[in-house]
Write a protein that holds these residues in place. Structure first.
Motif, short mmCIF file in Angstrom:
data_model
loop_
_atom_site.label_atom_id
_atom_site.label_comp_id
_atom_site.label_asym_id
_atom_site.label_seq_id
_atom_site.Cartn_x
_atom_site.Cartn_y
_atom_site.Cartn_z
N UNK A 1 0.82 -1.21 0.00
CA UNK A 1 0.00 0.00 0.00
C UNK A 1 0.86 1.27 0.00
N UNK A 2 1.92 1.23 -0.80
CA UNK A 2 2.79 2.40 -0.97
C UNK A 2 2.45 3.06 -2.29
N UNK A 3 2.32 4.40 -2.28
CA UNK A 3 1.91 5.08 -3.51
C UNK A 3 2.99 4.97 -4.57
N UNK A 4 2.56 5.09 -5.83
CA UNK A 4 3.45 4.87 -6.97
C UNK A 4 4.64 5.82 -6.97
N UNK A 5 4.41 7.09 -6.61
CA UNK A 5 5.50 8.06 -6.64
C UNK A 5 6.57 7.71 -5.60
N UNK A 6 6.16 7.30 -4.41
CA UNK A 6 7.13 6.92 -3.38
C UNK A 6 7.95 5.72 -3.84
N UNK A 7 7.27 4.76 -4.46
CA UNK A 7 7.97 3.56 -4.95
C UNK A 7 8.98 3.92 -6.03
N UNK A 8 8.59 4.78 -6.97
CA UNK A 8 9.49 5.15 -8.06
C UNK A 8 10.69 5.94 -7.54
N UNK A 9 10.46 6.83 -6.60
CA UNK A 9 11.58 7.63 -6.07
C UNK A 9 12.53 6.77 -5.24
N UNK A 10 11.98 5.83 -4.50
CA UNK A 10 12.84 4.90 -3.77
C UNK A 10 13.65 4.05 -4.74
N UNK A 11 13.02 3.64 -5.83
CA UNK A 11 13.73 2.86 -6.84
C UNK A 11 14.84 3.66 -7.49
#
Length: 436
Positions: A276-286
């Motif tokens: 349940x992590x938003x897409x933007x947080x996931x992309x920035x962490x990646x």
């Protein structure tokens, strides 16, 4: 300082130029290949029927991604054959040209709403063409740079080249992040998803131009002058005389696929669904993780030259297993430090730069391109191509499936570090000079 006065272990100016141009070209080509996975969510919605179940759409989308890997062996074997017979540079340039065209076409494809099932079929065809191109690119790049540099800098050369390839993943992550930041979800689905593919087509042709400034490897030139080139089928020689090297290379490649495909490529799309992590947080962490991976590849290359292959692989595999579980534990606990944990894991993913060093040591110069290409691409087609499907199915019953999978392959890498790999630095001499 002229070339003759440079110590044997130092990189010459021409070596540095070769590494930089090769890594930059590899980054641009690998961007073309992986941008697909960063837009998997939009592609799944646009290229399959809207009534498709979410789990099945995810499976189908990653299946299209896997098709690129399944096509790698054919392209890699054909390019390697001509690379061993007629020159490394020609195939090194051709592979990036063959990547640019399908990338551009993907950016122009009509979707399911416009042409029905023809849309995913055309997308599948483009992924197959991309896979054939990258099948020649990665092994060819490792051979090309390792045969240019001094023997004691092969680890650094492979590390820098691998860092260039991973920088292409970073570039894809940054551009995907930018697209999702600038455009709202509706605009992304309507048309903005096409932008990264169109940019990729331009990047591909830029890489073709860059590679015109590279020279043939000294190893290949020496073999040609001494008439030591393989006159028959290089792959036939590999399969008759180097079967053990092929098996070892394939198992090491399996470890590499677990690290790259699961941790770097799949996880950004999985994090929003699993934790349940938003897409933007996931992309920035990646993005943070991929930047750390790029740095990790260079550090791994330096460590391999300094401490040897066994030590570097052993430490890297152990660290990757530990940090992967730490990352997933943090995600499950809803930690605010996702980017930091992901970056730490990405740094240890950089241990994959040990794999090309092991592969180029495993085959003699006359059949090196064919040996690496066959082992690496067949293994990547099998393990890299099926990994997204296995993980997608496993996730239906186990949320920690990606961490379990990566750790299992790290154990395999650790076993190689202890039992399976020669660690004599003199083995590098096989890379930088033809066998007499």
């Amino acid at each position: 300082m002229d070339a003759a006065s440079v110590p044997a272990h130092r990189l010459r100016r021409q070596d540095v130029k070769t590494l930089v141009l090769s890594a930059l070209g590899g980054a641009l080509e690998f961007y073309d290949f992986v941008i697909f996975v960063f837009l998997a969510g939009a592609i799944g919605q646009l290229f399959f029927p809207p009534e498709t179940a979410e789990w099945l759409r995810t499976l189908q989308t990653f299946g299209l991604f896997a098709a690129g890997y399944l096509a790698r062996p054919l392209g890699g074997i054909v390019m390697a054959h001509f690379g061993d017979r007629h020159g490394r540079k020609r195939m090194f340039t051709l592979s990036v040209f063959l990547m640019a065209l399908p990338t551009l076409v993907i950016g122009l494809l009509p979707t399911y709403a416009a042409i029905g099932y023809a849309a995913p079929l055309l997308l599948l065809l483009m992924r197959v063409l991309q896979g054939a191109a990258v099948g020649g690119e990665v092994p060819g790049a490792w051979v090309f740079v390792s045969e240019h540099v001094p023997a004691r800098r092969v680890g650094l050369a492979c590390g820098v080249l691998t860092a260039g390839l991973t920088a292409g993943i970073l570039l894809g992550s940054l551009i995907a992040d930018a697209v999702h930041s600038i455009f709202d979800a509706d605009a992304v689905l309507r048309w903005a998803w096409r932008i990264p593919f169109l940019i990729g087509g331009v990047f591909g042709f830029l890489a073709v131009i860059l590679r015109r400034y590279l020279a043939e490897t000294p190893v290949f030139r020496a073999m040609r002058e001494r008439r030591e080139l393989e006159q028959g089928m290089p792959l036939g020689v590999v399969l008759r005389r180097h079967r053990l090297a092929v098996i070892q290379s394939m198992l090491l490649t399996w470890m590499l696929t677990a690290a790259i495909v699961v941790v770097i490529l799949m996880l950004p799309a999985l994090m929003p669904k699993l934790f349940d992590i938003d897409t933007m947080t996931a992309l920035r962490a990646n993005t943070a993780a991929t930047l750390a991976l790029t740095i990790g590849c260079v550090l791994t290359g330096l460590s391999t030259d300094r401490f040897g292959l066994r030590v570097t692989l052993g430490v890297g595999a152990t660290g990757l297993a530990a940090t992967t579980y730490l990352l997933f534990a943090g995600l499950a606990a809803n930690t605010p430090h996702v980017a930091a944990l992901y970056a730490l894991t990405g740094l240890f993913v950089g241990m994959v730069a040990t794999v090309p060093v092991a592969l180029v040591r495993s085959f003699p110069p006359a059949v090196r391109f064919s040996g690496i290409s066959f082992a690496y691409n067949v293994a990547y087609a099998l393990f890299g191509g099926l990994t997204p499907l296995v993980i997608s199915l496993w996730l239906r019953s186990e949320r920690m499936a990606p961490a379990h999978y990566v750790t299992a392959l790290c154990v395999l890498g650790l076993a190689f570090a202890i039992f399976g790999l020669p660690d004599k630095k003199s083995d590098n001499a096989r890379i930088s000079a033809p066998e007499g």
